[in-house]
Write a protein that holds these residues in place. Structure first.
Motif: not given
Ligand code: PMP
Length: 363
Positions: A212-215, A253-258, A39-43
Motif C-alpha cells: 500500500a505504501f507503493a515502495l 512515507a510514514l509522515s502524516a502526509e505520506g 511510481p511515487t515521488a520522494y526526495q
C-alpha cells in the motif's frame, strides 16, 4: 572437491523461491508481484554517505510506531518483510532440531527461508475457505518454534478468522511464536492484530512498505512484537540493514502526509478491485473469482482457456498459482491501473475458448 560439493547439502537440495522478477517475461502490463502500479515521488538529501547509517533509524521507528499505535520498543525495521521472515528463523530455530509450520496455499518464503537454514518445514493444509485447521496444527506442534500465518493470505486474499487466530495463540502459548504476516493489512486495517501484542508475548507481526505504501523497490519492512522479541531480533540483524536513502524515504512515507497518500491509494485500489472482480466474473473463461481483502484477486479459469500463457504471450504478466495445493488453474492478478485492468479483460474476452464455450452452450 568441486564448488558444489563444498556447498551445504540443504542448499544443494533447495528449490529457490521464484520471485516475480526471476520468473522473467516481457511485456507492458505487470500484474504478477502485487506492487502498486504507479511510481511515487520522494526526495533524498543523503549527502554524507561517508558515514554508516543508524541500525534502527529513530525517525523511521518513531513514525512506524505512531502509525501502528505501538511504542518504539515494539518496532524493528529491516530490509523488507522477507528479511523479517528470515530473522525470525535465525533467532528462534535450531538447525537440524526445530521446525516451522505454515498452512498452504500461502506465501512461499516461509518454507524457503526455513530450508535455507536447515529447519524442518511442516505444513498443515488450509481448510476449505482457506481457514486454519486448528486441530491438525495442534497435532503437529512438536518441535515447532514458529507458526507462520498470512492474513490477508497471499495468494487467496482472505482474512484468517480472528477467533481462530486467538485459538492458535492459546495453543502455542509457552511453546512457539505465531508470526502473523500482515503485508497487505493496509487494505483491511480493521483486521490487524497489533492491538493483541499486549495480551500475547509470543505474537510477532510482519509489515512492509512494498504494497500500500507503493515502495516495493525501496526494500523496507517491519517486525512488530513485544520488546523481549525485538531485543533478540536486534542481536541477529545485520549491523546496517537500511541504507541512508532508504531510511529517508521510509520516514517520509510514514509522515502524516505520506499516510494520507497511502490511504488514497488504498481507496483507489479497492474500487478498481471491485470493478475487476465484476468484469472477471463475466468472462466465459473464468470459473470463479474469490473474495479478496488485498490488492490482488485470485480467480480460477477453465483449463482449456490457457489464460496464463495466452496473456503472457501478449505481454500481460500474471502469477500462475497452479502448483499450490488446491489452486489448479488459478491465477493471481494484481490490481493495476484502470487501463491495465481493462487490458486483462479485453485479452480474456478474446480467448478462443471463451467463444467455443459460448457456442457449445448455445448448441
Ligand atoms: N509477505 C507476503 C505475504 C508477501 O506477499 C510479500 C511480498 N511478496 C512479502 C511478505 C515480502 O515483502 P517485502 O517486499 O517487504 O520483502
Amino acid at each position: 572437491m568441486t564448488i558444489s560439493q563444498l556447498a551445504r547439502a540443504n542448499v544443494l537440495a533447495l528449490e529457490p523461491y521464484l520471485s516475480a522478477r526471476r520468473l522473467g517475461g516481457s511485456g507492458d502490463v505487470w500484474l504478477n508481484a502485487n506492487e502498486y502500479p504507479l511510481p511515487t515521488a520522494y526526495q533524498t538529501h543523503a549527502g554524507n554517505l561517508n558515514r554508516y547509517p543508524a541500525c534502527q533509524p529513530p525517525g523511521v521507528i518513531n513514525n512506524y510506531a505512531a502509525y501502528a499505535g505501538l511504542s518504539p520498543e515494539q518496532v524493528l525495521v529491516c530490509r523488507g518483510a522477507d528479511e523479517a521472515i528470515e530473522l525470525m528463523i535465525r533467532t528462534f530455530c535450531e538447525p537440524g532440531q526445530d521446525a516451522i509450520l505454515c498452512c498452504p496455499p500461502t506465501y512461499g518464503m516461509y518454507a524457503v527461508s526455513a530450508e535455507t537454514f536447515g529447519i524442518t518445514r511442516r505444513t498443515v493444509a488450509a481448510l476449505p475457505g482457506w481457514q486454519l485447521d486448528l486441530a491438525a496444527i495442534e497435532a503437529q506442534l512438536t518441535d515447532v518454534k514458529l507458526v507462520y500465518v498470512c492474513s490477508p493470505n497471499n495468494p487467496t486474499g482472505n482474512i484468517i478468522n480472528p477467533a481462530d487466530l486467538k485459538h492458535l495463540l492459546e495453543i502455542t502459548r509457552g511453546r512457539a511464536l505465531v508470526v502473523a504476516d500482515e503485508a497487505y493489512i493496509e487494505f483491511c486495517p480493521q483486521a490487524t492484530l497489533a492491538g493483541w501484542l499486549a495480551d500475547y508475548p509470543h505474537l510477532v507481526i510482519l509489515r512492509t512498505l512494498s504494497k500500500a505504501f507503493a515502495l516495493a523497490g525501496l526494500r523496507c519492512g517491519f517486525a512488530l512484537a513485544n520488546p523481549e522479541v525485538i531485543q533478540l531480533l536486534l542481536k541477529v540483524i545485520a549491523p546496517y540493514p537500511l541504507s541512508l536513502p532508504v531510511a529517508e524515504i521510509a520516514e517520509q512515507a510514514l509522515s502524516a502526509e505520506g499516510l494520507v497518500l497511502m490511504r488514497d491509494r488504498v481507496a483507489a485500489i479497492t474500487d478498481a478491485r471491485r470493478d475487476l472482480a465484476q468484469a472477471l466474473s463475466e468472462c466465459d473463461c473464468v470459473l470463479e473469482v474469490y473474495p479478496s481483502e488485498s490488492n490482488y484477486l485470485l480467480a480460477r479459469f477453465t483449463p482449456e482457456s490457457q489464460a496464463f500463457k495466452a496473456l503472457w504471450d501478449q505481454g500481460i504478466i500474471l502469477r500462475n498459482q497452479s502448483s499450490q495445493p488446491g489452486l489448479e488453474d488459478c491465477l493471481r492478478i494484481t490490481i493495476g491501473t484502470k487501463t491495465e485492468c481493462a487490458r486483462v479483460i479485453t485479452a480474456l474476452r478474446a480467448l478462443p475458448v471463451a467463444a467455443e464455450r459460448t457456442r457449445g452452450e448455445v448448441l
